[in-house]
Design a protein around this motif. Structure first.
Motif, PDB file in Angstrom:
ATOM      1  N   ARG A   1     -10.827  -0.159   1.503  1.00 48.12           N
ATOM      2  CA  ARG A   1     -11.003  -1.550   1.058  1.00 48.12           C
ATOM      3  C   ARG A   1     -11.577  -1.589  -0.359  1.00 48.12           C
ATOM      4  O   ARG A   1     -11.116  -2.357  -1.206  1.00 48.12           O
ATOM      5  CB  ARG A   1     -11.900  -2.309   2.021  1.00 48.12           C
ATOM      6  N   GLU A   2     -12.579  -0.758  -0.619  1.00 51.11           N
ATOM      7  CA  GLU A   2     -13.185  -0.715  -1.949  1.00 51.11           C
ATOM      8  C   GLU A   2     -12.206  -0.175  -2.992  1.00 51.11           C
ATOM      9  O   GLU A   2     -12.068  -0.740  -4.073  1.00 51.11           O
ATOM     10  CB  GLU A   2     -14.447   0.147  -1.933  1.00 51.11           C
TER      11      GLU A   2
ATOM     12  N   SER B   1     -12.232   3.204   6.412  1.00 49.53           N
ATOM     13  CA  SER B   1     -11.813   1.813   6.245  1.00 49.53           C
ATOM     14  C   SER B   1     -12.539   1.168   5.072  1.00 49.53           C
ATOM     15  O   SER B   1     -11.934   0.489   4.249  1.00 49.53           O
ATOM     16  CB  SER B   1     -12.083   1.016   7.521  1.00 49.53           C
ATOM     17  N   SER B   2     -13.836   1.396   4.985  1.00 50.21           N
ATOM     18  CA  SER B   2     -14.628   0.839   3.879  1.00 50.21           C
ATOM     19  C   SER B   2     -14.184   1.401   2.539  1.00 50.21           C
ATOM     20  O   SER B   2     -14.055   0.664   1.557  1.00 50.21           O
ATOM     21  CB  SER B   2     -16.114   1.129   4.093  1.00 50.21           C
TER      22      SER B   2
ATOM     23  N   GLN C   1     -14.889   4.202  10.428  1.00 48.74           N
ATOM     24  CA  GLN C   1     -15.389   3.064   9.669  1.00 48.74           C
ATOM     25  C   GLN C   1     -15.578   3.383   8.187  1.00 48.74           C
ATOM     26  O   GLN C   1     -15.302   2.551   7.327  1.00 48.74           O
ATOM     27  CB  GLN C   1     -16.700   2.589  10.293  1.00 48.74           C
ATOM     28  N   LYS C   2     -16.031   4.582   7.876  1.00 48.64           N
ATOM     29  CA  LYS C   2     -16.226   4.979   6.475  1.00 48.64           C
ATOM     30  C   LYS C   2     -14.897   4.985   5.727  1.00 48.64           C
ATOM     31  O   LYS C   2     -14.814   4.538   4.593  1.00 48.64           O
ATOM     32  CB  LYS C   2     -16.906   6.340   6.383  1.00 48.64           C
TER      33      LYS C   2
END
Length: 87
Positions: free
Chosen positions: A15-16, A11-12, A8-9
């Motif tokens: 995206r950022e 992916s975040s 998840q990290k």
């Protein structure tokens, strides 16, 4: 949306970093990526009701212009529009 084989990290951060205007989901075990992309990269272009209009895999990925052309074509199919995505 995009699905990334990773946590998840990751992916975040992706995206950022890329300032993506859509969700980037994590697929920690790689099950989704394997079933849709054979473990590689794939692009599926769908309408707001999730009907697939086009797809491509590693050997020939769409350019960003081709994706935008597909989305414009799909939007012309339903000129009255829909105010929201279905749940």
């Amino acid at each position: 949306m995009a699905v990334l084989h990773g946590d998840q990290k990751e992916s975040s951060r992706l995206r950022e970093r890329l300032q993506l205007p859509f969700p980037v989901l994590s697929d920690q075990k790689g099950e989704v990526v394997a079933s849709f992309a054979g473990g590689g990269t794939a692009v599926y272009i769908t309408d707001r009701f999730r009907e697939i209009f086009a797809h491509c895999h590693d050997d020939k990925l769409f350019s960003s212009d081709e994706v935008l052309e597909w989305l414009a074509h799909i939007n012309r199919q339903c000129p009255e529009g829909v105010s929201h995505w279905p749940a």
